[in-house]
Motif scaffolding. Sequence first.
Motif, mmCIF file in Angstrom:
data_model
loop_
_atom_site.group_PDB
_atom_site.id
_atom_site.type_symbol
_atom_site.label_atom_id
_atom_site.label_comp_id
_atom_site.label_asym_id
_atom_site.label_seq_id
_atom_site.Cartn_x
_atom_site.Cartn_y
_atom_site.Cartn_z
ATOM 1 N N ALA A 79 -39.400 37.342 -9.450
ATOM 2 C CA ALA A 79 -39.018 36.336 -8.441
ATOM 3 C C ALA A 79 -39.947 36.414 -7.236
ATOM 4 O O ALA A 79 -40.367 35.383 -6.686
ATOM 5 C CB ALA A 79 -37.564 36.539 -8.023
ATOM 6 N N ARG A 80 -40.310 37.632 -6.810
ATOM 7 C CA ARG A 80 -41.206 37.801 -5.666
ATOM 8 C C ARG A 80 -42.582 37.220 -5.980
ATOM 9 O O ARG A 80 -43.188 36.511 -5.166
ATOM 10 C CB ARG A 80 -41.341 39.287 -5.309
ATOM 11 C CG ARG A 80 -42.188 39.546 -4.063
ATOM 12 C CD ARG A 80 -42.419 41.024 -3.844
ATOM 13 N NE ARG A 80 -43.150 41.669 -4.917
ATOM 14 C CZ ARG A 80 -44.485 41.604 -5.064
ATOM 15 N NH1 ARG A 80 -45.205 40.901 -4.225
ATOM 16 N NH2 ARG A 80 -45.073 42.220 -6.056
ATOM 17 N N ILE A 81 -43.089 37.502 -7.195
ATOM 18 C CA ILE A 81 -44.407 36.988 -7.585
ATOM 19 C C ILE A 81 -44.379 35.463 -7.662
ATOM 20 O O ILE A 81 -45.312 34.781 -7.197
ATOM 21 C CB ILE A 81 -44.840 37.605 -8.931
ATOM 22 C CG1 ILE A 81 -45.129 39.094 -8.735
ATOM 23 C CG2 ILE A 81 -46.046 36.900 -9.509
ATOM 24 C CD1 ILE A 81 -45.378 39.846 -10.018
ATOM 25 N N ALA A 82 -43.283 34.907 -8.177
ATOM 26 C CA ALA A 82 -43.166 33.444 -8.269
ATOM 27 C C ALA A 82 -43.136 32.824 -6.876
ATOM 28 O O ALA A 82 -43.746 31.771 -6.625
ATOM 29 C CB ALA A 82 -41.915 33.064 -9.059
ATOM 30 N N ALA A 83 -42.439 33.483 -5.944
ATOM 31 C CA ALA A 83 -42.371 32.978 -4.562
ATOM 32 C C ALA A 83 -43.751 33.019 -3.919
ATOM 33 O O ALA A 83 -44.156 32.081 -3.209
ATOM 34 C CB ALA A 83 -41.361 33.783 -3.753
ATOM 35 N N GLU A 84 -44.502 34.105 -4.154
ATOM 36 C CA GLU A 84 -45.848 34.217 -3.580
ATOM 37 C C GLU A 84 -46.761 33.138 -4.159
ATOM 38 O O GLU A 84 -47.564 32.532 -3.434
ATOM 39 C CB GLU A 84 -46.432 35.603 -3.865
ATOM 40 C CG GLU A 84 -45.812 36.710 -3.044
ATOM 41 C CD GLU A 84 -46.381 38.075 -3.402
ATOM 42 O OE1 GLU A 84 -47.241 38.168 -4.315
ATOM 43 O OE2 GLU A 84 -45.967 39.059 -2.771
ATOM 44 N N GLU A 85 -46.661 32.893 -5.460
ATOM 45 C CA GLU A 85 -47.498 31.869 -6.084
ATOM 46 C C GLU A 85 -47.132 30.474 -5.558
ATOM 47 O O GLU A 85 -48.015 29.636 -5.318
ATOM 48 C CB GLU A 85 -47.334 31.907 -7.606
ATOM 49 C CG GLU A 85 -47.968 33.123 -8.246
ATOM 50 C CD GLU A 85 -47.730 33.184 -9.737
ATOM 51 O OE1 GLU A 85 -46.975 32.344 -10.265
ATOM 52 O OE2 GLU A 85 -48.313 34.067 -10.375
ATOM 53 N N ALA A 86 -45.838 30.234 -5.354
ATOM 54 C CA ALA A 86 -45.409 28.938 -4.813
ATOM 55 C C ALA A 86 -45.931 28.760 -3.391
ATOM 56 O O ALA A 86 -46.391 27.677 -3.011
ATOM 57 C CB ALA A 86 -43.886 28.827 -4.846
ATOM 58 N N ALA A 87 -45.881 29.852 -2.600
ATOM 59 C CA ALA A 87 -46.378 29.780 -1.222
ATOM 60 C C ALA A 87 -47.883 29.533 -1.226
ATOM 61 O O ALA A 87 -48.400 28.750 -0.416
ATOM 62 C CB ALA A 87 -46.036 31.058 -0.472
#
Length: 194
Positions: A175-183
Motif C-alpha cells: 500500500a505504501r509503495i502504491a501510494a508513493e507511485e500514485a504521488a
Amino acid sequence: MSLTVGGTHMLLCRAAIRRGSTKKTLHTSASRRKAIENWKRPSIDEMGAPTESHAHVFTKNQRRYNLQLLAGVGLFGFTTVVAVNTIDPNATPKFLKDTTFSTKTPELVAVEEEAETEAVEIEAVEAAAVDESGEETAAAEEALAAEAVRIAAEEAEAVEAARMGAEEVAAAEAARIAAEEAAAAEAARMAAEE
C-alpha cells in the motif's frame, strides 16, 4: 701464458695440459678431421620454403599430440584400475595363515570371555527390570505423548501468527509503495501540465 694463483704459476697452454693428461680422448678420427673433409655448413638459401599454412600444420600436430595424450591417460587409468583390483597392499602374509600363529595370549582370551559373559548377564538383568516396570513406563510414555501434542499445537499457532503478521506487513508495504507511485504519477502529471 701463465696465471698466478696463490703464489704459484699455472701454465695455461693447451698443449702442456694435453701432454700431462693420460686420459684417452673421445675423438676416434685423426687430428686432421678427415671424416668431415668435404662438409660445409648449410646456407639459408638451401633451406626450403613452407608448402602448407602454419595453422593447418599446427592443428594436425595438435590432433596427433592430443590423441597420444588421451591414449596415455587411458592406459594409465586402465593400469591403475587393474592394479587396485589385483594388488592387496595390506594382505596377511601366507606363512601366517599356514602356521595359524595367534598374537593373543591365553590370559587375554580368558579376560575377553569373562567380559562377554558379564555383558550377557547385565543385558538379562536389564530386560527383567524393563518387564517389571512396564506399567510405569506405559503411563510415562502416554504423558510424554500428550506433552508432545501440546507443544506441537503451540508451535503451529506461533507459525500461523507469524505468517499472518508477515502478510499484514507485506500488505502495508504494498500500500505504501502504491501510494508513493500514485504521488509520483500525480507530480509528473502536474509537471506536464505546467
